[in-house]
Design a protein around this motif. Sequence first.
Motif, PDB file in Angstrom:
ATOM      1  N   GLN A 148      11.144 -11.813  15.714  1.00 47.49           N
ATOM      2  CA  GLN A 148      10.598 -11.655  16.101  1.00 47.49           C
ATOM      3  C   GLN A 148       9.339 -10.783  14.949  1.00 47.49           C
ATOM      4  OE1 GLN A 148      13.242  -9.431  19.036  1.00 47.49           O
ATOM      5  NE2 GLN A 148      11.055  -8.205  19.180  1.00 47.49           N
ATOM      6  N   ARG A 149       7.887 -10.946  15.252  1.00 41.15           N
ATOM      7  CA  ARG A 149       6.649 -10.505  14.702  1.00 41.15           C
ATOM      8  C   ARG A 149       6.597  -8.785  14.603  1.00 41.15           C
ATOM      9  NH1 ARG A 149       1.402 -13.059  16.816  1.00 41.15           N
ATOM     10  NH2 ARG A 149       1.689 -11.979  18.424  1.00 41.15           N
ATOM     11  N   ILE A 150       7.008  -8.789  13.172  1.00 41.09           N
ATOM     12  CA  ILE A 150       6.772  -7.301  13.041  1.00 41.09           C
ATOM     13  C   ILE A 150       5.599  -6.781  12.304  1.00 41.09           C
ATOM     14  CG2 ILE A 150       8.025  -5.388  11.957  1.00 41.09           C
ATOM     15  CD1 ILE A 150      10.106  -6.702  12.555  1.00 41.09           C
ATOM     16  N   TYR A 151       4.807  -5.622  12.863  1.00 45.30           N
ATOM     17  CA  TYR A 151       3.447  -4.912  12.039  1.00 45.30           C
ATOM     18  C   TYR A 151       3.467  -4.417  11.387  1.00 45.30           C
ATOM     19  CZ  TYR A 151       1.458  -9.779  14.814  1.00 45.30           C
ATOM     20  OH  TYR A 151       1.227 -11.030  15.096  1.00 45.30           O
ATOM     21  N   LEU A 152       2.550  -4.141  11.061  1.00 45.32           N
ATOM     22  CA  LEU A 152       2.726  -2.398  10.208  1.00 45.32           C
ATOM     23  C   LEU A 152       1.279  -1.322  10.115  1.00 45.32           C
ATOM     24  CD1 LEU A 152       3.761   0.511   8.423  1.00 45.32           C
ATOM     25  CD2 LEU A 152       3.309  -1.062   6.496  1.00 45.32           C
ATOM     26  N   ILE A 153       1.530  -0.464  10.599  1.00 46.80           N
ATOM     27  CA  ILE A 153      -0.319   0.169  10.660  1.00 46.80           C
ATOM     28  C   ILE A 153      -0.962   0.853   9.618  1.00 46.80           C
ATOM     29  CG2 ILE A 153      -1.968   2.112  11.578  1.00 46.80           C
ATOM     30  CD1 ILE A 153      -0.013   2.156  14.337  1.00 46.80           C
ATOM     31  N   GLY A 154      -1.756   0.226   8.714  1.00 40.64           N
ATOM     32  CA  GLY A 154      -1.793   0.623   7.226  1.00 40.64           C
ATOM     33  C   GLY A 154      -0.740   0.053   6.660  1.00 40.64           C
ATOM     34  N   GLU A 155      -0.348   0.850   5.737  1.00 39.06           N
ATOM     35  CA  GLU A 155       0.811   0.663   4.130  1.00 39.06           C
ATOM     36  C   GLU A 155       2.124   2.295   4.904  1.00 39.06           C
ATOM     37  OE1 GLU A 155      -1.476   0.499   0.781  1.00 39.06           O
ATOM     38  OE2 GLU A 155      -0.648   2.001   1.062  1.00 39.06           O
ATOM     39  N   ILE A 156       3.237   1.348   4.932  1.00 34.51           N
ATOM     40  CA  ILE A 156       3.991   1.865   5.237  1.00 34.51           C
ATOM     41  C   ILE A 156       4.004   3.875   4.126  1.00 34.51           C
ATOM     42  CG2 ILE A 156       6.055   0.851   3.142  1.00 34.51           C
ATOM     43  CD1 ILE A 156       6.931   2.402   6.881  1.00 34.51           C
ATOM     44  N   VAL A 194       6.136  -3.255  16.698  1.00 33.66           N
ATOM     45  CA  VAL A 194       4.886  -2.055  15.288  1.00 33.66           C
ATOM     46  C   VAL A 194       5.706  -0.953  14.791  1.00 33.66           C
ATOM     47  CG1 VAL A 194       2.666  -0.990  15.398  1.00 33.66           C
ATOM     48  CG2 VAL A 194       3.132  -2.682  17.298  1.00 33.66           C
ATOM     49  N   ILE A 195       5.601  -0.945  13.350  1.00 37.80           N
ATOM     50  CA  ILE A 195       6.043   0.327  12.336  1.00 37.80           C
ATOM     51  C   ILE A 195       4.929   1.340  12.413  1.00 37.80           C
ATOM     52  CG2 ILE A 195       6.678   1.080  10.328  1.00 37.80           C
ATOM     53  CD1 ILE A 195       8.157  -2.345  10.631  1.00 37.80           C
ATOM     54  N   VAL A 196       5.313   2.620  12.794  1.00 38.96           N
ATOM     55  CA  VAL A 196       4.232   3.814  12.177  1.00 38.96           C
ATOM     56  C   VAL A 196       4.140   3.778  11.060  1.00 38.96           C
ATOM     57  CG1 VAL A 196       3.237   6.062  13.251  1.00 38.96           C
ATOM     58  CG2 VAL A 196       3.791   4.472  15.177  1.00 38.96           C
ATOM     59  N   PRO A 197       4.020   4.314  10.148  1.00 34.85           N
ATOM     60  CA  PRO A 197       3.304   4.644   8.948  1.00 34.85           C
ATOM     61  C   PRO A 197       4.430   5.934   8.748  1.00 34.85           C
ATOM     62  CG  PRO A 197       1.851   5.050   8.879  1.00 34.85           C
ATOM     63  CD  PRO A 197       2.512   3.513  10.285  1.00 34.85           C
ATOM     64  N   ALA A 198       4.849   6.546   7.705  1.00 36.76           N
ATOM     65  CA  ALA A 198       5.132   7.890   7.180  1.00 36.76           C
ATOM     66  C   ALA A 198       3.995   9.032   7.636  1.00 36.76           C
ATOM     67  CB  ALA A 198       5.800   8.114   5.905  1.00 36.76           C
ATOM     68  N   PHE A 199       3.144   8.721   7.867  1.00 34.23           N
ATOM     69  CA  PHE A 199       1.866   9.022   7.864  1.00 34.23           C
ATOM     70  C   PHE A 199       1.344   9.795   9.053  1.00 34.23           C
ATOM     71  CE2 PHE A 199       0.581   6.370   4.125  1.00 34.23           C
ATOM     72  CZ  PHE A 199       0.644   6.856   3.292  1.00 34.23           C
ATOM     73  N   GLY A 200       2.196   9.065   9.754  1.00 31.71           N
ATOM     74  CA  GLY A 200       1.552   8.983  11.566  1.00 31.71           C
ATOM     75  C   GLY A 200       0.709   8.272  11.980  1.00 31.71           C
ATOM     76  N   ALA A 201      -0.284   7.531  13.012  1.00 35.76           N
ATOM     77  CA  ALA A 201      -0.795   7.121  13.232  1.00 35.76           C
ATOM     78  C   ALA A 201      -2.131   7.054  14.367  1.00 35.76           C
ATOM     79  CB  ALA A 201      -0.750   6.193  13.826  1.00 35.76           C
ATOM     80  N   PRO A 202      -2.728   7.681  14.809  1.00 32.25           N
ATOM     81  CA  PRO A 202      -4.030   8.482  15.568  1.00 32.25           C
ATOM     82  C   PRO A 202      -3.218   8.048  16.919  1.00 32.25           C
ATOM     83  CG  PRO A 202      -5.171   7.799  13.407  1.00 32.25           C
ATOM     84  CD  PRO A 202      -3.545   7.348  13.510  1.00 32.25           C
TER      85      PRO A 202
END
Length: 409
Positions: free
Chosen positions: A83-91, A127-135
């Motif tokens: 499957q297509r995997i996306y990441l918000i910004g950088e991990i 969609v992977i949410v990075p260690a910083f989190g996301a708004p």
Amino acid sequence: MPDPAPKTKRARVNVRRPDVMEKVTAEVEAHYRSSIVEKIRSKGGELIIGGTTIRLAQQFGFCYGVERAIDLAYAARRVFPDQRIYLIGEIIHNPEVNRQLVDMGIVSLPWKELSDDYDKLEEEDVVIVPAFGAPTSFMDKIAERGCYVVDTTCGDVMKVWRRVRTYAKEGMTSIIHGKAGHEETAATASRALGDDGTGHYVIVLTLDDTDFLCRYIREGGDRDAFFERFKGALSPGFDLDEHLKSVGVANQTTMLKSETEEIQRRVRQAVIDRDTTEERFKVFDTICGATQERQDALFEMLRKPMDLLLVVGGYNSSNTTHLVEIAEQELPTFFIRNAKCLDSLEQVIHFDLHQKTEVESTYPKDLLSAEKAIIGITAGASCPNNLIEDTILRIFALRGIDAETVAAS
């Protein structure tokens, strides 16, 4: 034409299956482990060969939250191989780690604003949410698109979110010590709006920002100057007459601990000077434990004589930047991305915090080429041990000592 069928809202998925994590652990170790770093640590953090001494901080490199985020990203690819995997910004803020994820086919999405890329997400996408989190706006959009979500947000970051949500619920404005353009601070600010969106925040970066804010808390002042000063660092609809009456301090978890504590002290005093009581002030220590440990370890390291210090990590890493700020007050300090920055015995390529750019410098007094040299090394929570090993080997190589000798020592 009928409306399209609504998207299926998917819950966060748990990819930490035992069969998957066994393979992930082996894969992550192969990419980032260092037997040389482990050996030096077992010897008290120091390796001496001839006239060359390498000294490591007692605490540096990956913290638990970073390790967890990387593990989950690797696991996501194994659980969803097709499957297509996306990441918000950088991990995390490390180019080496993010390059590995790109090589695994994980695509980075913009994080500063919701772009059209998010409207193109489909139900079977991950969609992977990075260690910083996301708004929260990003999380709402992903839920709307019905994607699978692998959330790697650090637990320490979520503690801050709980705190600023509480402030909002109690009608208090969050004063957030952080960088307005940082992923974690953006995520925290969105939570400071509260569950109903009526909360408020102001982001302060420096002690000068804090003093400006404190003067306004005490006596008011030039409203236009205030809004200009904190442009891009205020919640929508910020009302200077209302939203500075009751305040609570929180912070980006990777800030300099001593500076956050001073900001807390100054804001508290400003409220007391205005109200003669601190009833309208609250504070909660939200500095990440790993950040504290690395800062404390550096202060301890600086007690011993060294000729120079190398701080290894991504140039956009907040916690790494603060290590540089601490050390450069005491001795020649160079912020390097990796071992390739050690150009020669005379030259080093490094990030200059004051010029905010990568520069090439000559070591003061030819420190690396001296007959005897003590070189300290530390790194922030996002730097893998293999990059530390590369740096150690490069230093020894420049001083005529090969990798086999280092490994055997």
